[in-house]
Scaffold this active site. Structure first.
Site, PDB file in Angstrom:
ATOM      1  N   ASP A   1      32.167  13.429  58.555  1.00  0.00           N
ATOM      2  CA  ASP A   1      31.385  13.712  57.423  1.00  0.00           C
ATOM      3  C   ASP A   1      31.827  15.207  57.046  1.00  0.00           C
ATOM      4  OD1 ASP A   1      30.319  11.295  57.309  1.00  0.00           O
ATOM      5  OD2 ASP A   1      28.660  12.136  58.572  1.00  0.00           O
TER       6      ASP A   1
ATOM      7  N   TYR B   1      30.643  14.627  71.059  1.00  0.00           N
ATOM      8  CA  TYR B   1      30.335  15.282  70.205  1.00  0.00           C
ATOM      9  C   TYR B   1      29.244  16.106  70.784  1.00  0.00           C
ATOM     10  CZ  TYR B   1      31.837  11.455  66.901  1.00  0.00           C
ATOM     11  OH  TYR B   1      32.551  10.764  66.198  1.00  0.00           O
TER      12      TYR B   1
ATOM     13  N   ASP C   1      20.878  13.521  58.181  1.00  0.00           N
ATOM     14  CA  ASP C   1      21.235  14.775  58.291  1.00  0.00           C
ATOM     15  C   ASP C   1      21.004  15.960  57.559  1.00  0.00           C
ATOM     16  OD1 ASP C   1      22.829  14.427  56.002  1.00  0.00           O
ATOM     17  OD2 ASP C   1      24.739  13.743  57.263  1.00  0.00           O
TER      18      ASP C   1
ATOM     19  N   ARG D   1      23.969  10.552  63.838  1.00  0.00           N
ATOM     20  CA  ARG D   1      22.832  10.732  62.826  1.00  0.00           C
ATOM     21  C   ARG D   1      21.668   9.726  63.512  1.00  0.00           C
ATOM     22  NH1 ARG D   1      25.147  10.132  57.245  1.00  0.00           N
ATOM     23  NH2 ARG D   1      26.764   8.603  58.515  1.00  0.00           N
TER      24      ARG D   1
END
Length: 304
Positions: free
Chosen positions: A47, A75, A89, A185
């Protein structure tokens, strides 16, 4: 950014450290300009808010992306407890706030435990998943109700590295190891829901895809300044290596099977990278009964 290439570009794989504010397509566009070719694709979208590792395939090496996109990933993220957003988010609008100051650290750890291992996860509504041929985020932004089916994913690590408490919110710095298709998310959303205070993601950085780490990867403005990773090296790292003779390489390139050679691949192993005596990637081979058969051939001009 490096000047546009004036010579033919060799096939290869490029690791890029994407900054925030750019889409994955933006990075691909910059790579096309820097390398002077349009034949570039990427494995695993990030994203715009997210930073970190983006893997690009150049020229014939784009064929390897299908074997990279499904690899496990790592991550680093920051989850804010006490606020929910419509996108799960920080790019979305805050939809609710709940005082999270009273949450105990042990309660947070206890709520994380059910979100590890093999879990059923409903992806975020604002995602790239297609619903009726259209992206879920396009439908959501058009005001349509979007219902996404739950999917099975694996979260092998969900670890809190730091905890910072505000007046009514708590920020958790976490590291997550997960299977492809996991939405961080959604983990933030589900953790907040389990604790009864809501939650969303405020930062996300991808640090690993399979055997490839973001450390040392160039940013978009440095694309073209260094060499590409060879298809042979990348395929061997992802799939494992099978050395073949010149005659076998020729047969594989011509679509022939290697009769009776399946035992050269361990029973538990799937497709492997076939590499000729010159170190060039011939393609990806797999077992078919007692034989080995090409599952994907590389163009013969592939780089070593």
């Amino acid at each position: 950014m490096a000047a546009r290439s004036q010579t033919p570009v060799a096939p290869g794989i490029l690791l890029v450290d994407k900054p925030g504010g750019l889409t994955s397509h933006d990075v691909v566009a910059r790579a096309r300009r820097a390398l002077g070719t349009r034949k570039i694709g990427h494995a695993g979208t990030l994203d715009p808010m997210a930073t970190g590792l983006l893997i690009l395939g150049v020229e014939g090496a784009t064929r390897l992306l299908t074997f990279i996109v499904g690899l496990d990933k790592t991550y680093e993220a920051t989850i804010r407890l006490g606020e929910s957003t419509d996108s799960d988010d920080a790019d979305g609008e805050i939809t609710s706030t709940t005082d999270a100051a009273g949450l105990a650290t042990d309660d947070i750890r206890a709520a994380i435990a059910p979100l590890t291992g093999r879990i059923s996860q409903v992806p975020s509504t604002v995602s790239a998943i297609k619903v009726g041929g259209k992206r879920a985020y396009d439908l959501a932004r058009a005001g349509q109700d979007v219902e996404l089916a739950a999917r099975e994913v694996t979260v092998s690590r969900f670890e809190v590295r730091d905890e910072r408490r505000g007046a009514e919110t708590i920020d958790l710095d976490v590291v997550v190891d997960c299977s492809s298709g996991t939405y961080i998310r959604a983990l933030a959303r589900d953790l907040g829901a389990a604790l009864g205070v809501g939650g969303h993601l405020t930062a996300l950085r991808r640090t690993r895809i399979g055997p490839f780490a973001v450390d040392g990867a160039p940013g978009p403005d440095e694309i073209g300044d260094g060499p590409l990773r060879s298809p042979a090296d990348v395929a061997a790292a992802v799939l494992g290596r099978l050395d073949v003779t010149a005659d076998e390489a020729r047969d594989l390139r011509h679509g022939k099977r290697l009769a009776g050679q399946a035992t050269r691949i361990a029973p538990s192993r799937g497709p492997v990278a076939a590499i000729d005596p010159d170190g060039v990637l011939v393609g990806v081979v797999e077992k078919r009964g007692a034989d080995l058969k090409s599952a994907m051939n590389m163009p013969e001009e592939s780089a070593r």
